[in-house]
Write an enzyme that holds these catalytic residues in place. Structure first.
Site, PDB file in Angstrom:
ATOM      1  N   ARG A 210     -11.386  13.064   0.682  1.00 22.52           N
ATOM      2  CA  ARG A 210     -10.468  13.465   1.737  1.00 22.52           C
ATOM      3  C   ARG A 210     -11.211  14.463   2.613  1.00 22.52           C
ATOM      4  O   ARG A 210     -11.967  15.300   2.110  1.00 22.52           O
ATOM      5  CB  ARG A 210      -9.212  14.136   1.166  1.00 22.52           C
ATOM      6  CG  ARG A 210      -8.202  13.180   0.567  1.00 22.52           C
ATOM      7  CD  ARG A 210      -7.502  12.318   1.613  1.00 22.52           C
ATOM      8  NE  ARG A 210      -6.504  11.448   1.029  1.00 22.52           N
ATOM      9  CZ  ARG A 210      -6.743  10.211   0.614  1.00 22.52           C
ATOM     10  NH1 ARG A 210      -7.953   9.691   0.709  1.00 22.52           N
ATOM     11  NH2 ARG A 210      -5.760   9.487   0.100  1.00 22.52           N
TER      12      ARG A 210
ATOM     13  N   GLU B  36      -7.235  13.579  10.240  1.00 25.40           N
ATOM     14  CA  GLU B  36      -7.194  12.169  10.646  1.00 25.40           C
ATOM     15  C   GLU B  36      -5.926  11.875  11.445  1.00 25.40           C
ATOM     16  O   GLU B  36      -4.861  12.389  11.094  1.00 25.40           O
ATOM     17  CB  GLU B  36      -7.174  11.276   9.397  1.00 25.40           C
ATOM     18  CG  GLU B  36      -8.491  11.205   8.699  1.00 25.40           C
ATOM     19  CD  GLU B  36      -8.442  10.341   7.440  1.00 25.40           C
ATOM     20  OE1 GLU B  36      -9.223  10.624   6.539  1.00 25.40           O
ATOM     21  OE2 GLU B  36      -7.629   9.410   7.360  1.00 25.40           O
TER      22      GLU B  36
ATOM     23  N   HIS C 223     -11.762   5.764   7.826  1.00 21.59           N
ATOM     24  CA  HIS C 223     -11.013   5.670   6.555  1.00 21.59           C
ATOM     25  C   HIS C 223     -10.828   4.211   6.117  1.00 21.59           C
ATOM     26  O   HIS C 223      -9.708   3.689   6.114  1.00 21.59           O
ATOM     27  CB  HIS C 223      -9.655   6.381   6.666  1.00 21.59           C
ATOM     28  CG  HIS C 223      -9.106   6.787   5.333  1.00 21.59           C
ATOM     29  ND1 HIS C 223      -8.318   7.893   5.144  1.00 21.59           N
ATOM     30  CD2 HIS C 223      -9.245   6.234   4.090  1.00 21.59           C
ATOM     31  CE1 HIS C 223      -7.980   7.992   3.862  1.00 21.59           C
ATOM     32  NE2 HIS C 223      -8.530   6.991   3.203  1.00 21.59           N
TER      33      HIS C 223
HETATM   34  O1  LIG Z   1      -7.879   6.748   0.619  1.00 19.09           O
HETATM   35  C1  LIG Z   1      -7.510   5.893  -0.125  1.00 19.09           C
HETATM   36  C2  LIG Z   1      -6.685   6.137  -1.282  1.00 19.09           C
HETATM   37  O2  LIG Z   1      -6.288   7.299  -1.502  1.00 19.09           O
HETATM   38  O3  LIG Z   1      -6.396   5.195  -2.017  1.00 19.09           O
END
Ligand SMILES: O=CC(=O)O
Length: 335
Positions: free
Chosen positions: A246, A275, A293
């Site tokens: 993240r 984001e 992402h």
């Molecule tokens: O970012 C993707 C997830 O958390 O599965």
């Protein structure tokens, strides 16, 4: 006896067959709202009365905002389970859920391969200065003038993995195939079977000695800005960093400074602190490899994640327990 009620926050894109089995055992309710304020008003209107389980997607945050105390207070008291489709559940305040008697699940393991694959792709791309070449080529300048500096081979380099859960271990396995030496730091040391030869080191050693650092730790109040100015200052000059966890586990502004000073040679990023906004200093830097992402962006993985989340919903409706409760709440299901 009335049928159980399940709230669907977001949509099912792939696992339609699995989802249809939920309609056999429960009434599915969908919100009409498109904003948090409207969603809270819809909660108060009684539209969701009686729901015991919610299925939610990452994108449904645009409807509800974060699942926090305010939202949990608005939802009917009957809600006992929130099944999140995703490995990372930083959009959910787990402590608030525990205080409200709501159990939370995520989708561990389903995401491991796809996320690790993108991690390796970013790692090689950043090590090899590929973004500079790609940028020059698209501008009609072949490799550019001057051409990108020569990159580095992964063979023999130290890969430091911060967060050795399912994704971190999958990254380790794949990086071994490239001849990298694996070190890791975690809250606690893994068993030798899970380590598979990876060397456990303290956080500072990981920062000081890694040639490449891969961030694979979850975002929560304890891990926010784990990598910030003091940590960049400890790193080996010329380090390459990859983040598929993240964005906010790293201080993005401090990263831009560390790139400008040359402390960090290059980064490969799949995730960002705010984001979909990206720090202008990253966008302006041709040396960084940026992906929007897409760590789990495959047919197979999206299908697996939805099926896993639906399994959690089914088990919650039928048995009153989850298949994969989040680690912070493990004790609740064992009780
Ligand atoms: O970012 C993707 C997830 O958390 O599965």
């Amino acid at each position: 006896m009335s049928r159980p009620k399940v709230l669907l926050l977001g949509k099912i894109d792939h696992a339609h067959e699995a989802w249809s089995t939920i309609a056999d055992i429960a009434d599915v309710i969908k919100p009409k709202s498109t904003t948090r304020a409207d969603f809270i008003a819809e909660c108060h209107s009684g539209a969701f009365d009686g729901i015991s389980v919610a299925y939610r997607t990452f994108d449904s945050v645009s409807i509800t905002g974060k699942i926090d105390s305010e939202l949990l207070d608005a939802l009917p008291k009957t809600i006992k389970f929130i099944c999140h489709n995703g490995a990372g559940y930083d959009q959910i305040d787990v402590q608030a859920c525990t205080a409200h008697g709501v159990h939370v699940s995520n989708t561990p393991t389903a995401v491991d391969d796809a996320t690790a694959d993108v991690t390796i792709w970013l790692l090689i791309g950043a090590l090899r200065n590929l973004p500079i070449g790609i940028h020059a080529l698209r501008a009609g300048k072949w490799r550019g003038s001057p051409p990108p500096a020569l990159g580095h081979d992964p063979e023999g380099k130290i890969l430091g993995i911060l967060g050795m859960g399912g994704i971190g271990r999958n990254v380790a396995a794949k990086a071994r195939a490239f001849g990298m030496k694996i070190r890791y730091h975690n809250r606690s040391r893994l068993s030798p079977e899970l380590e598979e030869g990876a060397e456990y080191v303290d956080f500072e050693t990981l920062l000081r000695e890694s040639d490449v650092l891969s961030l694979n730790l979850p975002l929560n109040p304890n891990t926010r800005h784990s990598i910030a100015a003091p940590q960049f200052a400890l790193m080996k000059p010329g380090i390459v960093i990859v983040n598929t966890a993240r964005g906010a586990v790293m201080d993005e502004a401090a990263l831009v400074d560390a790139l400008a000073s040359g402390r960090v040679a290059s980064v490969g990023l799949d995730v960002y602190e705010n984001e979909p906004e990206i720090h202008p200093g990253l966008l302006a830097n041709p040396a960084v490899l940026l992906v929007p992402h897409m760590g789990t962006w495959t047919q197979e993985t999206q299908q697996k994640m939805e099926e896993w989340t639906i399994d959690n919903v089914r088990q919650a409706v039928r048995e009153g327990r989850l298949k994969s409760i989040v680690p912070e709440q493990k004790a609740l299901e064992e009780a």
